[in-house]
Enzyme design. Structure first.
Site, PDB file in Angstrom:
ATOM      1  N   GLU B 282       0.922  -1.199  -0.135  1.00 43.82           N
ATOM      2  CA  GLU B 282      -0.149  -0.015  -0.090  1.00 43.82           C
ATOM      3  C   GLU B 282       0.814   1.292  -0.033  1.00 43.82           C
ATOM      4  O   GLU B 282       0.740   2.231  -0.547  1.00 43.82           O
ATOM      5  CB  GLU B 282      -0.851   0.014   1.173  1.00 43.82           C
ATOM      6  CG  GLU B 282      -2.128   0.593   0.948  1.00 43.82           C
ATOM      7  CD  GLU B 282      -3.390   0.214   2.083  1.00 43.82           C
ATOM      8  OE1 GLU B 282      -4.270  -0.462   1.542  1.00 43.82           O
ATOM      9  OE2 GLU B 282      -3.091   0.628   3.179  1.00 43.82           O
ATOM     10  N   GLU B 285       2.423   1.592  -3.319  1.00 46.21           N
ATOM     11  CA  GLU B 285       1.206   2.060  -4.232  1.00 46.21           C
ATOM     12  C   GLU B 285       0.803   3.522  -4.171  1.00 46.21           C
ATOM     13  O   GLU B 285       0.759   4.326  -4.973  1.00 46.21           O
ATOM     14  CB  GLU B 285       0.012   1.227  -4.206  1.00 46.21           C
ATOM     15  CG  GLU B 285      -1.184   1.785  -4.977  1.00 46.21           C
ATOM     16  CD  GLU B 285      -2.269   1.055  -4.805  1.00 46.21           C
ATOM     17  OE1 GLU B 285      -2.669   0.212  -3.721  1.00 46.21           O
ATOM     18  OE2 GLU B 285      -3.527   1.215  -5.540  1.00 46.21           O
ATOM     19  N   CYS B 302      -8.803  -2.357   3.185  1.00 46.82           N
ATOM     20  CA  CYS B 302      -8.631  -3.783   3.961  1.00 46.82           C
ATOM     21  C   CYS B 302      -9.816  -4.034   4.777  1.00 46.82           C
ATOM     22  O   CYS B 302      -9.847  -5.111   5.456  1.00 46.82           O
ATOM     23  CB  CYS B 302      -7.467  -3.785   4.867  1.00 46.82           C
ATOM     24  SG  CYS B 302      -6.768  -2.060   5.412  1.00 46.82           S
ATOM     25  N   SER B 322      -7.417   1.567  -3.019  1.00 54.71           N
ATOM     26  CA  SER B 322      -5.877   0.993  -3.269  1.00 54.71           C
ATOM     27  C   SER B 322      -6.528  -0.527  -3.875  1.00 54.71           C
ATOM     28  O   SER B 322      -7.425  -0.999  -3.383  1.00 54.71           O
ATOM     29  CB  SER B 322      -5.495   0.729  -1.865  1.00 54.71           C
ATOM     30  OG  SER B 322      -4.561  -0.298  -1.810  1.00 54.71           O
ATOM     31  N   LYS B 361     -15.869 -10.518   6.085  1.00 58.50           N
ATOM     32  CA  LYS B 361     -14.502 -11.167   5.608  1.00 58.50           C
ATOM     33  C   LYS B 361     -15.141 -12.620   5.056  1.00 58.50           C
ATOM     34  O   LYS B 361     -14.529 -13.256   4.025  1.00 58.50           O
ATOM     35  CB  LYS B 361     -13.444 -11.524   6.558  1.00 58.50           C
ATOM     36  CG  LYS B 361     -12.659 -10.469   6.980  1.00 58.50           C
ATOM     37  CD  LYS B 361     -11.361 -10.096   6.589  1.00 58.50           C
ATOM     38  CE  LYS B 361     -10.915  -8.739   6.974  1.00 58.50           C
ATOM     39  NZ  LYS B 361     -10.157  -8.211   6.163  1.00 58.50           N
ATOM     40  N   GLU B 364     -16.159 -11.647   1.735  1.00 54.02           N
ATOM     41  CA  GLU B 364     -14.948 -11.320   0.955  1.00 54.02           C
ATOM     42  C   GLU B 364     -14.390 -12.436   0.498  1.00 54.02           C
ATOM     43  O   GLU B 364     -13.906 -12.656  -0.661  1.00 54.02           O
ATOM     44  CB  GLU B 364     -13.843 -10.447   1.614  1.00 54.02           C
ATOM     45  CG  GLU B 364     -12.615 -10.119   1.073  1.00 54.02           C
ATOM     46  CD  GLU B 364     -11.447  -9.462   2.158  1.00 54.02           C
ATOM     47  OE1 GLU B 364     -11.552 -10.086   3.252  1.00 54.02           O
ATOM     48  OE2 GLU B 364     -10.938  -8.505   1.744  1.00 54.02           O
ATOM     49  N   GLU B 369     -12.742 -12.524  -7.329  1.00 48.55           N
ATOM     50  CA  GLU B 369     -11.483 -12.003  -7.635  1.00 48.55           C
ATOM     51  C   GLU B 369     -10.372 -12.870  -6.564  1.00 48.55           C
ATOM     52  O   GLU B 369      -9.219 -12.763  -6.720  1.00 48.55           O
ATOM     53  CB  GLU B 369     -11.319 -10.659  -7.489  1.00 48.55           C
ATOM     54  CG  GLU B 369     -12.295  -9.941  -8.178  1.00 48.55           C
ATOM     55  CD  GLU B 369     -13.713  -9.704  -7.325  1.00 48.55           C
ATOM     56  OE1 GLU B 369     -14.686 -10.440  -7.555  1.00 48.55           O
ATOM     57  OE2 GLU B 369     -13.677  -8.800  -6.393  1.00 48.55           O
ATOM     58  N   CYS B 506     -11.511  -2.782  13.664  1.00 50.77           N
ATOM     59  CA  CYS B 506     -11.781  -3.997  13.845  1.00 50.77           C
ATOM     60  C   CYS B 506     -11.846  -4.474  15.353  1.00 50.77           C
ATOM     61  O   CYS B 506     -12.431  -5.586  15.327  1.00 50.77           O
ATOM     62  CB  CYS B 506     -10.598  -4.833  13.430  1.00 50.77           C
ATOM     63  SG  CYS B 506     -10.148  -4.329  11.628  1.00 50.77           S
TER      64      CYS B 506
END
Lengths: 164, 586, 619
Positions: B282, B285, B302, B322, B361, B364, B369, B506
């Site tokens: 990150e 990037e 994230c 990102s 998650k 996710e 992908e 989180c």
């Protein structure tokens, strides 16, 4: 301001909804007003209208659905060609309107709030249409039949049933 | 300005409280615990359930103590026969409309309704009658809704609509038929739900819970053919202990690792290692975007609840996001490639389980992908709560376990990774790395206090290598929306934005141990858990991601360089606009 | 835009022109045919009657006759009603086909159409409205213009002192003086709870805010009540004028009227009134050159009884589900969009212009010690003169039911009356002489309510009635708070059990316990008053409940599972008519002998009861 009045959900898709969005400012307060017009226009509140209002007023669809299901005037399914409404207000109840409702359900074989399979009839329970002097009353598409009896109901249903 | 104190009498006890205190809070000061059910401080203050009613002299009828402010000279009675009878009738009515299958309920032992029933010493239901019937919705990969267990407190609606500004669920119908539902009674999977799970955290009973997937884990653990790898997110270790009666904010990393090993996982790894990779990628990037005048601000990716949110609500801003996968996805990808290669294991035999504080998650991990060579990076996601259940099922005496350490070769992580679990942590970790890369030095400035703390939106300008970088960290989707609107309207001049779907980050994720309304109003759960993470960071010898030796090794041996071709293939992803609702005209 | 002078001129000229409406001796050659256009008469085709009159008049080229639509005259049972002024001839049950004869006989020949004259309950034929017993004990304040003026014509309203009170207030009174008059008048809210109106206005005025609102509650949800609708249909400007006065008094520049969408005529007429008032400059900026601005918008309800509760109504105006808010804070402090808001109901507003013009002393001279003025009731059910009545507070129930209402039809006897609709209670015959005022009604377990008054004869089963009201509450409960959402459902279930013959004495105790706790525990007025019909029927007709649960008998035959039809051996003459007509062959016995009913077969349809020429069959 012109830009904000565009309804992203329905532009070019449905002239009625587009006009509706032009008529009202995009603020949440207008939800019920707009739903009243939708109900009036379609006879129910179709999903596409819910989505258009959600986009336009920036109100989540669940909330709009919550409002629709709260108010008995709003319905999610189209009503029958003939919407028969029996008044179950106190004045009519005391004069025996329940018997008329029971007979109606028996004849059409559907419950209040439902529409017959052929789409011809639907039954509605109403609370006072304001014709207490004529109690008990039922209405067909808004036209009032006063001092009703089971026989009168049968007669009206027979006539409507034959009409086509 | 000094706070004004007022005096009132509660059950004959003279009580001094600050002006603005509710009767409920004032009663607590007087040593009285008024029962509540629908109340959730700052979130749901509506007075619907009627459990907290009291009598106030001079007022007609009962007063709702959870939302009524105490006044000077007020005389309150919380225990009159009338109050007691009415509360009991209210409880009775709620129970009469609630299934009686407590023994097998997911919330047994941590249910506010069960606790009230105990508190009232209630052993039978007086006013029985028909119960509200409605089918369960378990089509979402993250959340199960069981409307029959719902007691209509509407805490979930407030969490979804008010706190997160999503409004995936709302109250529908009227009277006895009222229920919490989605538009058209669709599955949560087919509406604008982001899977953040704040509704689960708000639910006092078993009407909302994560889609349980521990059975599959057990199955794989028992299968000798499968190589089962587990990884645990930073926030899990500072909350898991709560499920075993340990104080909120206890760091149980060592016991947790031991427990996982005893459960039979072949390798116990640390998602924090993945977090270090995320930072490397990150930060790289970000610098790349700055240097090449790419799309700025760059926004972190994230938090999968957040990612789904932006895909549904701001597809036009997706270029800002990102392309980095979230830490556990990166880590899963590396396990099935680098690790498999290195250990000589067939990657199709590897089963990666992520223990997460998060239920988004679960969604996710099954995104199209998130695969490489036809294999999902991660095969199962279980929550902190589910891990606790597995430990209990395995008859482990958790509090008595010895400490042990994560397995190698992928078990080392930095302090920077640990603070991923709290709002502002990703930003801070990224800044530590970015400033070193840009200056080419090992700078001493490590703590970025401006992005720490409880605020939903934390803005700061940090000077890196002589250049001012404007950053903002927002947690909770309502706050995210505010930042997105700023960006959309062109008013924002941020360079780097961190977003976490759950308020507080989180540590307060939808998969964390559920705290009762009472605990939430009396204890600052977020800061206790977050502080534990900051302590882990401070005690770490290495506190910058790019200095993680394992990471350096893997880049050297395998990935070659951050942002490189292989890194892109394994550690990055892409996004697509997503409709909010899957509607069909009937 | 009209100046004050212009409006005063309209008043003067129009008043002269319309003198025949209120003066039988008016000096005029004109005749006005008034056709009732209230909802009741409209349902029986009164618009067609009006159309026919106009057509005939045009065809016959009759001069000096005008056909006017008016609001409700009150005696809905005799509708459609046509009145001819100035002679005040009252024609009842008129059909569109009667128009020709009325024009020919009455207008052209100058004779009365006798067959259309109304027969009073005592058999007397009456010529004019005033001769009817129905009107003798009434006093019309809120309904003053109903049936007199054309509600869609602002000039007619102005002619009868319309907007004179507003002029007086804007030109010569301070807000405090308005509140003072209201306080002294003793006017109390007509929506049901009876909160002193002046006090409400003064509270709302007392809160400082950049914006305040005036709201008119026209969400008349009590089934069988139509007072507010009749006022809006018959005299919309009187409500509008008072709302403007309220705005000036409390310091609001914006008003909303919340009307049920089920009242299309009322909505249309009120909207028309707003449009006309705007056109005249009575709404808008700088009203009467006073510097005061005010405007009003109509908001439609969408079918939820609970929206009659003031905070639920506010939620609904804000576009949300109509779920009540916990009070305090009251709307006077925190109402629409969090701003101080004054909410009164239609009938309350309808009283205010008269109070301003005639004074507090005049108003407070009417009524009782604690309840001043008049109250409008929608009289319905088992009573001869169904309709709209306005009586001074303190009139007894007996006077309303028997003198005004003409008693019970079909020679049955009075059993009970329900005031306050689903929130009220039933009043048994022993309380017929109770004076109608807020306190007395409360004392006997009922409430004033908004004005529904349903009379029940002795064929009505009280547990069934209680069940009917609870059925209403269950389906209209908003579902917000526990006691109302689940509690009323449980009460309804118990009542169903009782009516199905499965009830026990213990159930009656359970009902009472639930009732008390729902009253105490509910958030809003709907829940708090939902148990009233059960409590009052249990109180006055407990024996009937006990009959249902212990003897398993329903004396009225309404509860099918509990009614036992028997043949009285003394009276049966053995004619066999019952046997012949029984649809299920449940009546047995040989020819010319006393018959008996096989209870196992009987379906309680009641056919035999109606067929027996000797009244030998009963329960």
């Amino acid at each position: 301001m012109g830009e904000t009045k565009r309804c992203p959900g329905c532009t070019g898709k449905d002239p009625f909804l587009e006009e509706l969005c032009k008529k009202y400012e995009p603020i949440k307060d207008n939800l019920i007003q707009m739903l009243n017009e939708v109900q009036e226009h379609y006879g129910y509140v179709p999903t596409k209208a819910q989505q258009a209002l959600s986009d336009y007023l920036k109100v989540p669809m669940a909330e709009i659905y919550g409002v629709i299901t709260f108010y008995s005037r709003f319905t999610l399914k189209p009503k029958g060609k003939y919407n028969v409404a029996v008044c179950l207000g106190t004045a009519c109840f005391v004069k025996g309107s329940q018997k008329i409702m029971d007979r109606l359900k028996e004849r059409l074989k559907i419950e209040a709030g439902e529409t017959t399979k052929d789409g011809k009839f639907s039954i509605e329970e109403t609370r006072c249409v304001g014709a207490c002097g004529l109690a008990p009353v039922f209405t067909v598409n808004g036209e009032v039949y006063g001092k009703a009896t089971v026989q009168k109901l049968d007669q009206v249903l027979d006539e409507l049933g034959e009409k086509e | 300005m000094e706070e004004k104190m007022i005096t009132l009498t509660i059950d004959g006890i003279e009580t001094k409280v600050k002006e603005g205190t509710t009767i409920l809070e004032a009663a607590k000061v007087a040593g009285i615990d008024i029962p509540t059910l629908c109340f959730l401080k700052d979130i749901n203050e509506v007075g619907d359930c009627r459990m907290c009613i009291v009598e106030v002299e001079g007022r007609r009828g009962f007063t709702t103590s959870c939302i009524t402010k105490a006044e000077e000279g007020m005389i309150v009675h919380t225990q009159t026969p009338a109050v007691n009878e009415s509360r009991e009738v209210m409880l009775d009515l709620i129970l009469s409309n609630h299934p009686q299958d407590c023994l097998t309920c997911v919330r047994s032992g941590n249910c506010e309704l069960q606790n009230l029933t105990k508190k009232f010493n209630k052993t039978e239901i007086e006013f029985t009658g028909v119960r509200y019937k409605k089918a369960k919705d378990d089509l979402s990969p993250s959340i199960v809704r069981d409307p029959e267990k719902c007691i209509l407190c509407r805490r979930c609606v407030a969490a979804c609509k008010k706190v997160q500004k999503i409004g995936a669920i709302d109250t529908v119908n009227r009277g006895f038929e009222s229920c919490i539902s989605t538009v058209g009674n669709l599955s949560l999977n087919d509406v604008n739900c982001t899977n953040c799970g704040q509704c689960i955290q708000a639910c006092p009973v078993g009407a909302l819970y994560e889609k349980p997937t521990t059975n599959e884990v057990w199955k794989k653990l028992r299968d000798p053919e499968t190589y089962v790898v587990v990884q645990t997110a930073p926030a899990v270790r500072v909350a898991l202990g709560e499920e075993f009666g340990m104080p909120i904010g206890t760091n149980v990393t060592g016991k947790m690792v031991t427990a996982l090993k005893r459960l039979g996982f072949d390798k116990v790894f640390d998602t924090n290692t993945g977090a270090d990779f995320t930072i490397m990628e990150e930060a790289t990037e970000f610098i790349e975007r700055v240097n090449s005048k790419g799309t700025l601000p760059m926004i972190t990716s994230c938090s999968p609840g957040w990612v789904k949110y932006i895909e549904m609500n701001y597809p036009e801003l997706l270029p800002h996001l990102s392309t980095c996968k979230s830490p556990h996805q990166m880590f899963g990808a590396l396990v099935k490639t680098y690790f498999a290669e290195k250990e000589g294991i067939d990657p199709s035999k590897i089963y990666v389980v992520s223990v997460m504080p998060c239920i988004a998650k679960k969604f996710e991990r099954q995104r199209e992908e998130m695969q490489n060579n036809g294999l999902y990076d991660v095969d199962n996601v279980i929550t902190t709560r589910e891990l606790a259940k597995m430990i209990k099922q395995a008859n482990l005496e958790f509090t008595e376990l010895e400490d042990s350490t994560f397995d190698n070769p992928m078990g080392e992580a930095t302090g920077a990774a640990a603070i991923f679990g709290t709002t502002g942590g990703v930003m801070e970790a990224a800044l530590r790395t970015a400033q070193d890369i840009l200056t080419g030095k090992d700078l001493e400035k490590i703590n970025f206090e401006q992005v720490r703390g409880a605020d939903g939106i934390k803005k700061a300008t940090v000077n890196v290598n002589g250049k001012d970088i404007k950053v903002v960290a927002a947690s909770g989707l309502a706050n995210a929306q505010e930042i997105m609107e700023e960006i959309k309207s062109g008013k924002a001049d941020y360079d780097f934005v961190e977003i976490m779907a759950c308020p507080g980050g989180c540590v307060m994720g939808g998969g964390q141990p559920i705290k009762s309304s009472k605990v939430r109003r009396e204890v600052d759960v977020r800061s206790l858990r977050a502080n534990a993470l900051y302590t882990i960071d401070e005690k770490s010898t290495i506190r910058k991601s790019h200095q993680n030796p394992i990471l350096k090794q893997i880049y050297k041996d395998y990935l070659k360089k951050p942002g490189g071709e292989l890194a892109h293939k394994l550690l990055h992803t892409h996004y697509t606009a997503r409709p909010k609702y899957k509607l069909e005209e009937k | 835009m009209k100046t004050l002078e212009e409006i005063n001129k309209i008043r003067e000229e129009k008043r002269k022109e319309l003198d025949l409406r209120v003066n039988t001796k008016a000096d005029t050659r004109e005749k006005h045919i008034l056709v009732c256009h209230g909802t009741g008469c409209t349902s029986s085709k009164s618009p067609k009657i009006l159309e026919n009159f106009r057509k005939i008049i045009e065809e016959k080229k009759i001069e000096n006759v005008r056909v006017i639509m008016t609001g409700c005259f009150g005696l809905c049972a005799k509708g459609p009603i046509v009145i001819i002024r100035p002679e005040d001839t009252f024609y009842s049950n008129v059909t569109p086909d009667d128009c020709e004869e009325i024009i020919q006989t009455h207008i052209i020949e100058g004779k009365t159409v006798d067959r259309l004259l109304c027969k009073d309950i005592d058999g007397k034929i009456v010529n004019s409205l005033d001769e009817l017993n129905f009107y003798k004990k009434q006093k019309r304040i809120a309904l003053k213009n109903c049936g007199v003026i054309n509600p869609e014509c602002i000039d007619e309203y102005i002619a009868f002192d319309g907007y004179k009170a507003l002029e007086k207030v804007l030109k010569s009174m301070t807000p405090d003086e308005v509140i003072d008059i209201l306080n002294k008048s003793g006017l109390r809210g007509r929506g049901g709870a009876g909160f002193p109106t002046g006090k409400k206005w003064s509270f709302t005025k007392g809160y400082q805010a950049d914006q305040k609102y005036v709201v008119c509650n026209a969400d008349e949800g009590d089934p069988g009540a139509f007072m507010d609708r009749s006022i809006l249909e018959g005299d919309p400007h009187s409500v509008l004028e008072s709302m403007i006065i309220a705005g000036y008094t409390i310091g609001a520049s914006k008003g909303y009227i919340y009307v049920r969408a089920e009242y299309p005529i009322a909505v249309k007429r009120f909207q028309k009134a707003i449009d006309q008032a705007r056109e005249y400059g009575i709404l808008g900026k700088n009203i009467f050159d006073s510097g005061f601005d005010f405007d009003v918008e109509v908001r439609l309800g969408a079918g939820a009884f609970v929206c009659g509760e003031e905070t639920a109504l506010l939620e609904s105006i804000e576009g949300k589900r109509g779920q009540p808010r916990v009070k305090p804070p009251f709307p006077a402090e925190c109402g629409l969009w969090g701003k101080p808001t004054l909410i009164n109901n239609v009938e309350t507003y309808a009283n205010i212009t008269r109070i301003i013009l005639e004074g507090a002393d005049w108003y407070s001279s009417i009524g009782t010690e604690t309840s001043k003025g008049t109250k409008v009731f929608a009289l319905g059910g088992n009573v001869n003169n169904i309709g709209l009545v306005e009586v001074p507070m303190g009139t007894t129930l007996r006077e309303i039911v028997f003198d005004i209402g003409g008693g019970i039809p079909n020679n049955r006897s009075f059993k009970a009356a329900q005031t306050g609709g689903p929130s009220g209670g039933c009043i048994p015959s022993e309380h017929l002489d109770t004076p109608i005022d807020y306190e007395s009604l409360k004392q006997i377990g009922s409430m004033m309510g908004s004005g529904g008054l349903i009379v029940m004869d002795d064929t009505k089963c009280m547990p069934s009635l209680a069940k009917f009201y609870l059925d209403f509450t269950v389906s209209e409960s908003c579902g917000k708070c526990t006691p109302c959402r689940i509690g009323t459902k449980r009460m309804h279930e118990i009542l169903e059990k009782i009516c199905n013959g499965q009830g026990t004495l213990e159930d009656l105790d359970k009902l009472e316990k639930l009732a008390v706790n729902i009253q105490r525990g509910s958030v809003c007025g709907l829940g708090q008053s939902a148990p009233n019909p059960v409590i009052s029927t249990l109180k006055y007709f407990r024996d009937e409940f006990v009959e249902h649960v212990v003897d398993k008998n329903c004396r009225t035959l309404e509860c099918k599972a509990l009614s036992k039809i028997v043949i009285n051996k003394e009276k049966c003459k053995g004619c066999g008519l019952c046997q012949k007509n029984c649809p299920v062959n449940a009546i047995e016995g040989a020819a010319r002998e006393i018959r008996y009913i096989n209870q196992d077969k009987c379906i309680k349809c009641g056919t035999c009861l109606t067929k027996c020429p000797f009244h030998a069959i009963g329960n």
